[in-house]
Design an enzyme around this catalytic site. Structure first.
Site, PDB file in Angstrom:
ATOM      1  N   LEU A 164       0.736  -1.005  -0.353  1.00 20.28           N
ATOM      2  CA  LEU A 164      -0.185  -0.177  -0.205  1.00 20.28           C
ATOM      3  C   LEU A 164       1.162   1.219  -0.477  1.00 20.28           C
ATOM      4  CD1 LEU A 164      -3.090   0.812   0.559  1.00 20.28           C
ATOM      5  CD2 LEU A 164      -1.712   1.531   2.944  1.00 20.28           C
ATOM      6  N   PRO A 165       1.373   1.465  -1.372  1.00 21.91           N
ATOM      7  CA  PRO A 165       2.345   2.959  -0.808  1.00 21.91           C
ATOM      8  C   PRO A 165       1.972   3.877  -0.652  1.00 21.91           C
ATOM      9  CG  PRO A 165       2.882   1.630  -3.475  1.00 21.91           C
ATOM     10  CD  PRO A 165       1.291   0.822  -2.515  1.00 21.91           C
ATOM     11  N   HIS A 166       3.154   4.271   0.179  1.00 28.84           N
ATOM     12  CA  HIS A 166       2.054   5.878   0.540  1.00 28.84           C
ATOM     13  C   HIS A 166       3.068   7.154   0.783  1.00 28.84           C
ATOM     14  CE1 HIS A 166       0.981   4.024   3.586  1.00 28.84           C
ATOM     15  NE2 HIS A 166       1.168   4.475   4.292  1.00 28.84           N
ATOM     16  N   SER A 167       2.480   8.697   0.622  1.00 31.14           N
ATOM     17  CA  SER A 167       3.546   9.126   1.578  1.00 31.14           C
ATOM     18  C   SER A 167       2.271  10.784   2.035  1.00 31.14           C
ATOM     19  CB  SER A 167       4.727   9.606   0.543  1.00 31.14           C
ATOM     20  OG  SER A 167       3.659  11.409  -0.075  1.00 31.14           O
ATOM     21  N   SER A 176       4.439   6.025   7.940  1.00 25.34           N
ATOM     22  CA  SER A 176       3.422   7.302   8.198  1.00 25.34           C
ATOM     23  C   SER A 176       2.307   7.996   9.367  1.00 25.34           C
ATOM     24  CB  SER A 176       2.922   8.089   7.224  1.00 25.34           C
ATOM     25  OG  SER A 176       2.203   6.731   6.172  1.00 25.34           O
TER      26      SER A 176
END
Lengths: 145, 88
Positions: free
Chosen positions: A64-67, B9
């Site tokens: 689940l790529p995210h930034s 994050s």
């Protein structure tokens, strides 16, 4: 009912990527095309991986790529990218299915993620997704969740 | 008692883990446990009694006690075994 989870415009199958950075960029293409994120969003995810590692690999073969670069995101959304072959991330783990998250703030996307959690409970979900080559096939799996 | 799910994050993965923790606590009939999520940079050791992270982030929490780690962050069975062993 879970068709809200994946917007057909944000889903791609049988993608080629030779290294993980490519896979991240591929997974952002539809988000960029449909103006969910800027073209800098992929780099912000790549920076996260280089700084703290690919912690968003949630299952074998699934990420689940995210930034949290909210400035690069104009609309919240989730893309689905299925690669022909898995790519290896710096931790050594392999990924073939990427659900890339664009979040505009800390809260807006939580309902979407709740649906994703339910979707991931479908038995052998990741293995089945690796074989999906059309939206119809995806929809069949979505109906089970 | 409080359990905190952590990720890089504090946006996505940790929230998804929080949902799974709540579901597993229910399955195990463990009540009166608060669950929340945050990021490894915002979390402090006094925030919770237990912290759960993916094993790739375990080394980012050197001063924390009671850090439980998962190989597969979204694997409910792995989580269930972990929580049953620790809390039952």
């Amino acid at each position: 009912m879970k068709n809200k989870l994946f917007n057909p415009q944000l889903v791609t199958f049988e993608q080629n990527a030779s290294i993980w950075e490519d896979a991240i960029k591929k997974s952002c293409e539809k988000l960029i095309e449909n103006r969910y994120v800027t073209d800098r969003y992929a780099d912000s995810i790549i920076n996260v991986v280089n700084e703290i590692g690919p912690y968003f690999i949630l299952l074998d073969n699934f990420a689940l790529p995210h930034s949290n670069e909210f400035n690069e995101v104009s609309m919240g959304g989730l893309s689905l990218t299925i690669l022909k072959e898995p790519v290896k991330f710096p931790s050594g783990r392999k990924v073939q299915v990427l659900c890339t998250l664009a979040a505009t703030n800390r809260l807006e996307h939580l309902t979407l993620l709740q649906e994703l959690v339910n979707f991931l409970q479908v038995p052998n979900i990741v293995e089945r997704l690796t074989k999906v080559t059309s939206y119809q096939q995806l929809q069949k799996i979505l109906e089970e969740s | 008692m409080k359990i905190m799910a952590l990720c890089g994050s504090g946006l996505g993965s940790s929230f998804m883990l929080e949902l799974n923790i709540k579901a597993v606590l229910d399955d195990l009939d463990l009540t009166d446990i608060e669950v929340d999520h945050s990021s490894i940079t915002q979390a402090t050791p006094d925030m919770a009694d237990y912290f759960i992270v993916g094993n790739d982030l375990a080394n980012s929490l050197p001063n924390f006690q009671h850090v439980l780690t998962l190989n597969n962050l979204m694997d409910k069975n792995e989580l269930k075994i972990l929580l049953a062993k620790e809390l039952k």
